[in-house]
Design an enzyme around this catalytic site. Structure first.
Site, PDB file in Angstrom:
ATOM      1  N   PRO A  69       0.781  -1.227   0.000  1.00  0.00           N
ATOM      2  CA  PRO A  69       0.000   0.000   0.000  1.00  0.00           C
ATOM      3  C   PRO A  69       0.822   1.292   0.000  1.00  0.00           C
ATOM      4  O   PRO A  69       1.855   1.374   0.664  1.00  0.00           O
ATOM      5  CB  PRO A  69      -0.823  -0.097   1.292  1.00  0.00           C
ATOM      6  N   ASN A  70       0.342   2.223  -0.770  1.00  0.00           N
ATOM      7  CA  ASN A  70       0.861   3.600  -0.859  1.00  0.00           C
ATOM      8  C   ASN A  70       2.169   3.719  -1.630  1.00  0.00           C
ATOM      9  O   ASN A  70       2.628   4.843  -1.883  1.00  0.00           O
ATOM     10  CB  ASN A  70       1.010   4.234   0.537  1.00  0.00           C
ATOM     11  N   ARG A  96       4.538  10.990  -2.193  1.00  0.00           N
ATOM     12  CA  ARG A  96       4.470  10.559  -0.807  1.00  0.00           C
ATOM     13  C   ARG A  96       5.766  10.882  -0.048  1.00  0.00           C
ATOM     14  O   ARG A  96       6.824  10.319  -0.370  1.00  0.00           O
ATOM     15  CB  ARG A  96       4.273   9.046  -0.834  1.00  0.00           C
ATOM     16  N   TYR A 145      11.014   9.011   1.045  1.00  0.00           N
ATOM     17  CA  TYR A 145      10.931   7.979   0.004  1.00  0.00           C
ATOM     18  C   TYR A 145      11.528   8.418  -1.332  1.00  0.00           C
ATOM     19  O   TYR A 145      11.598   7.603  -2.252  1.00  0.00           O
ATOM     20  CB  TYR A 145       9.471   7.547  -0.179  1.00  0.00           C
ATOM     21  N   ASN A 160       7.917  -5.674  -1.102  1.00  0.00           N
ATOM     22  CA  ASN A 160       7.899  -4.556  -0.160  1.00  0.00           C
ATOM     23  C   ASN A 160       6.464  -4.499   0.366  1.00  0.00           C
ATOM     24  O   ASN A 160       5.579  -3.962  -0.295  1.00  0.00           O
ATOM     25  CB  ASN A 160       8.285  -3.239  -0.838  1.00  0.00           C
ATOM     26  N   ALA A 167       3.187  -0.842   4.709  1.00  0.00           N
ATOM     27  CA  ALA A 167       2.656  -0.811   6.085  1.00  0.00           C
ATOM     28  C   ALA A 167       2.266  -2.199   6.588  1.00  0.00           C
ATOM     29  O   ALA A 167       2.318  -2.463   7.800  1.00  0.00           O
ATOM     30  CB  ALA A 167       1.464   0.132   6.162  1.00  0.00           C
ATOM     31  N   HIS A 222       4.329  -4.533   9.144  1.00  0.00           N
ATOM     32  CA  HIS A 222       4.297  -4.430  10.597  1.00  0.00           C
ATOM     33  C   HIS A 222       3.004  -4.971  11.215  1.00  0.00           C
ATOM     34  O   HIS A 222       2.852  -4.960  12.428  1.00  0.00           O
ATOM     35  CB  HIS A 222       4.486  -2.964  11.009  1.00  0.00           C
ATOM     36  N   ASP A 243       1.773 -15.716   6.667  1.00  0.00           N
ATOM     37  CA  ASP A 243       1.268 -17.091   6.528  1.00  0.00           C
ATOM     38  C   ASP A 243       1.198 -17.519   5.060  1.00  0.00           C
ATOM     39  O   ASP A 243       1.492 -18.678   4.741  1.00  0.00           O
ATOM     40  CB  ASP A 243      -0.114 -17.225   7.172  1.00  0.00           C
ATOM     41  N   GLU A 258      12.720  -9.548   1.153  1.00  0.00           N
ATOM     42  CA  GLU A 258      11.908  -8.415   1.627  1.00  0.00           C
ATOM     43  C   GLU A 258      12.724  -7.143   1.421  1.00  0.00           C
ATOM     44  O   GLU A 258      13.916  -7.121   1.737  1.00  0.00           O
ATOM     45  CB  GLU A 258      11.627  -8.631   3.121  1.00  0.00           C
ATOM     46  N   HIS A 301      12.752  -2.730   1.758  1.00  0.00           N
ATOM     47  CA  HIS A 301      12.160  -1.462   2.199  1.00  0.00           C
ATOM     48  C   HIS A 301      13.032  -0.325   1.696  1.00  0.00           C
ATOM     49  O   HIS A 301      14.265  -0.396   1.811  1.00  0.00           O
ATOM     50  CB  HIS A 301      12.081  -1.405   3.731  1.00  0.00           C
ATOM     51  N   LEU A 302      12.385   0.698   1.183  1.00  0.00           N
ATOM     52  CA  LEU A 302      13.130   1.861   0.676  1.00  0.00           C
ATOM     53  C   LEU A 302      13.882   2.549   1.804  1.00  0.00           C
ATOM     54  O   LEU A 302      15.024   2.972   1.649  1.00  0.00           O
ATOM     55  CB  LEU A 302      12.157   2.853   0.024  1.00  0.00           C
ATOM     56  N   ARG A 347      13.420   4.156  12.292  1.00  0.00           N
ATOM     57  CA  ARG A 347      12.257   5.047  12.251  1.00  0.00           C
ATOM     58  C   ARG A 347      11.412   4.862  13.530  1.00  0.00           C
ATOM     59  O   ARG A 347      11.958   4.510  14.568  1.00  0.00           O
ATOM     60  CB  ARG A 347      11.476   4.793  10.962  1.00  0.00           C
ATOM     61  N   ARG A 401       7.538   0.594  13.480  1.00  0.00           N
ATOM     62  CA  ARG A 401       8.063   0.053  12.212  1.00  0.00           C
ATOM     63  C   ARG A 401       9.215  -0.930  12.434  1.00  0.00           C
ATOM     64  O   ARG A 401       9.715  -1.536  11.496  1.00  0.00           O
ATOM     65  CB  ARG A 401       8.560   1.185  11.299  1.00  0.00           C
TER      66      ARG A 401
HETATM   67  C1  DQA Z   1       8.292   0.921   3.680  1.00  0.00           C
HETATM   68  C2  DQA Z   1       8.411   1.156   5.202  1.00  0.00           C
HETATM   69  C3  DQA Z   1       7.072   0.944   5.885  1.00  0.00           C
HETATM   70  O1  DQA Z   1       7.196   1.161   7.282  1.00  0.00           O
HETATM   71  C4  DQA Z   1       6.042   1.907   5.354  1.00  0.00           C
HETATM   72  O2  DQA Z   1       4.782   1.666   5.928  1.00  0.00           O
HETATM   73  C5  DQA Z   1       5.961   1.887   3.861  1.00  0.00           C
HETATM   74  C6  DQA Z   1       7.186   1.765   3.081  1.00  0.00           C
HETATM   75  C7  DQA Z   1       9.604   1.274   2.951  1.00  0.00           C
HETATM   76  O3  DQA Z   1       9.712   0.906   1.781  1.00  0.00           O
HETATM   77  O4  DQA Z   1      10.487   1.912   3.515  1.00  0.00           O
HETATM   78  O5  DQA Z   1       4.885   2.061   3.294  1.00  0.00           O
HETATM   79  O6  DQA Z   1       8.030  -0.456   3.455  1.00  0.00           O
END
Ligand code: DQA
Length: 142
Positions: free
Chosen positions: A10-11, A18, A23, A74, A77, A80, A87, A98, A100-101, A107, A111
């Site tokens: 998401p997002n 954003r 990011y 990735n 959110a 977490h 699962d 996995e 994460h940017l 943070r 997170r």
């Molecule tokens: C994220 C880190 C997460 O905590 C956050 O909710 C994101 C992006 C990252 O790529 O750094 O949406 O996964």
């Protein structure tokens, strides 16, 4: 040729708009182009998938069984919060990286914990777009 499923949660579709101070200024289309470019260099096939919905991500992971050799995710959110995504990854048992940017360890406290890390064979944090390249390299080399 290895087939890798790249899932963005998401997002992440709002990259660029954003919180650019966190990011970065490049948008989601730029991230997708970057991933396609890395995959071509590595000689792997990628499918790109993005969803803002937890259950849709679970469905996509389930459908990956028997189709993909690796998953780069990735979970955004849902990292977490989502036992369901953890699962699903455990159920299909596809090698998973996995990414994460940002560096989630430095943070907010909420997170710091990742459910997906309980399954992922590799976690890459805080390297921006380059983290996706590192994840693809890891999965390609398996
Ligand atoms: C994220 C880190 C997460 O905590 C956050 O909710 C994101 C992006 C990252 O790529 O750094 O949406 O996964």
């Amino acid at each position: 040729m290895k087939k890798i499923l790249v899932i963005n949660g998401p997002n992440l579709n709002l990259l660029g708009l954003r919180e650019p101070e966190l990011y970065g200024a490049r948008n989601f289309a730029a991230l997708q182009a970057y991933i396609i470019d890395c995959a071509a260099t590595l000689g792997v096939q990628v499918e790109l998938f993005q969803s803002n919905h937890e259950g849709v991500i679970v469905d996509k992971i389930q459908a990956a069984y028997g189709v993909f050799d690796g998953i780069l995710i990735n979970p955004a959110a849902y990292t977490h919060t989502s036992v369901a995504i953890l699962d699903a990854l455990k159920a299909v048992a596809i090698p998973t990286a996995e990414v994460h940017l940002t560096d989630i360890a430095t943070r907010e406290d909420f997170r710091k914990f990742s459910f997906v890390s309980l399954y992922a064979q590799k976690t890459i944090c805080g390297k921006g777009f380059d983290g996706y390249k590192e994840g693809l390299e890891f999965l390609a080399a398996l």
